[in-house]
Design an enzyme around this catalytic site. Structure first.
Site, mmCIF file in Angstrom:
data_model
loop_
_atom_site.group_PDB
_atom_site.id
_atom_site.type_symbol
_atom_site.label_atom_id
_atom_site.label_comp_id
_atom_site.label_asym_id
_atom_site.label_seq_id
_atom_site.Cartn_x
_atom_site.Cartn_y
_atom_site.Cartn_z
ATOM 1 N N TYR A 157 0.827 -1.216 0.000
ATOM 2 C CA TYR A 157 0.000 0.000 0.000
ATOM 3 C C TYR A 157 0.867 1.275 0.000
ATOM 4 O O TYR A 157 0.400 2.353 -0.336
ATOM 5 C CB TYR A 157 -0.943 -0.035 1.217
ATOM 6 N N LYS A 164 -2.456 8.988 1.817
ATOM 7 C CA LYS A 164 -3.610 9.028 2.731
ATOM 8 C C LYS A 164 -3.231 9.684 4.065
ATOM 9 O O LYS A 164 -4.058 10.338 4.690
ATOM 10 C CB LYS A 164 -4.162 7.614 2.962
#
Ligand code: NAD
Length: 257
Positions: A157, A164
């Site tokens: 990720y 994020k």
């Protein structure tokens, strides 16, 4: 939920197809009585999706808004304002989608990939908030989408997690600046849901199975649950909440193993 958003005018950014989280949010907002405008990344997506949207949510407004330039964001919101007047809410459900191009290792992330994920996924929220503020004359609400890969290391990720994390920090700084204008901004940290953004994520099936096995609710979540959380945040019921990261993940984020 009927009537919770009667008379509210909300812009939904980021519907690409029926699987999009933004589409589930739009349906929840529509059922609660909101009037909706949709913005799409490009003309092709608009052509493909607007007929689907129109059959289920008639009388909505559609326009293109590629968030990579401030000018396009400015023009899109000006068009929506010309059409509607006041804007009450924005759903920002946008991120960099070429996950299949991402390297296996974060160390190998290129400057372009890093910059693009921050630009599309994070800076766009700042640019949208700046633009829409002038049209939220009666206050408003903004909701964006994040993922717990910002807080913890998850397989593959990496660069999205960094984007994020910056997005969540931006929510807090924006909340502090928008609050005096009675504009609230929050993020929903959603558990994994199969959409076009996850297509290129390696080991996504593994991630889903781990959540199903270990989350307190012992299951994954669906986009409709995120839609209802967004409805709550946009409505009068969420009036005291801003700068918050609300996890809608079956509780997976609290598990320490
Ligand atoms: P999706 O592919 O349906 O939505 C991503 C949207 O971003 C698409 O509509 C795409 O057109 C748009 N987009 C990309 N580049 C753009 C640009 N330059 N200008 C304008 N729009 C652009 O996938 P999704 O899963 O619904 O993702 C929505 C949001 O939810 C993203 O922020 C994603 O990171 C977040 N999220 C997804 C999951 C998941 O498991 N699917 C979990 C947590 C958070």
């Amino acid at each position: 939920m009927k009537g919770l958003l009667d008379g509210k005018k909300i812009v939904v950014m980021g519907v690409a197809n029926r699987q999009s989280i933004a589409w589930a949010i739009a349906k929840s907002l529509h059922l609660a009585g909101a009037q909706l405008a949709f913005t799409y990344e490009n003309k092709q997506i608009q052509q493909f999706v607007s007929s689907l949207v129109n059959t289920e949510i008639p009388n909505s407004y559609h326009t293109v808004c590629d968030v990579t330039t401030d000018e396009k964001i400015r023009d899109s919101f000006a068009h929506i304002h010309d059409h509607w007047g006041r804007i009450d809410g924005v759903i920002h459900s946008i991120s960099y989608t070429k996950t299949e191009d991402l390297p296996y290792s974060y160390l190998q992330t290129s400057r372009d990939q890093f910059t693009m994920s921050q630009d599309i996924g994070t800076y766009s929220l700042v640019a949208v908030a700046r633009e829409v503020k002038q049209y939220m004359y009666e206050g408003g609400t903004i909701v964006t989408l994040t993922h717990m890969g910002s807080e913890k290391v998850l397989p593959h990720y990496h660069v999205m997690g960094a984007a994020k994390a910056a997005l969540e920090s931006s929510v807090r700084y924006l909340a502090n600046e928008l609050g005096p204008a009675n504009i609230r901004i929050n993020a929903i940290s959603a558990g994994p849901i199969r959409t076009s953004v996850t297509e290129g994520v390696r080991d996504f099936d593994y991630l889903l199975s781990v959540v199903e096995e270990r989350a307190p609710l012992r299951r994954g979540i669906d986009a409709e649950e995120v839609g209802d959380a967004a409805l709550f945040l946009c409505s009068y019921l969420g009036r005291g909440i801003t700068g918050e990261i609300l996890h809608v993940d079956g509780g997976y984020n609290i598990i320490g193993m």
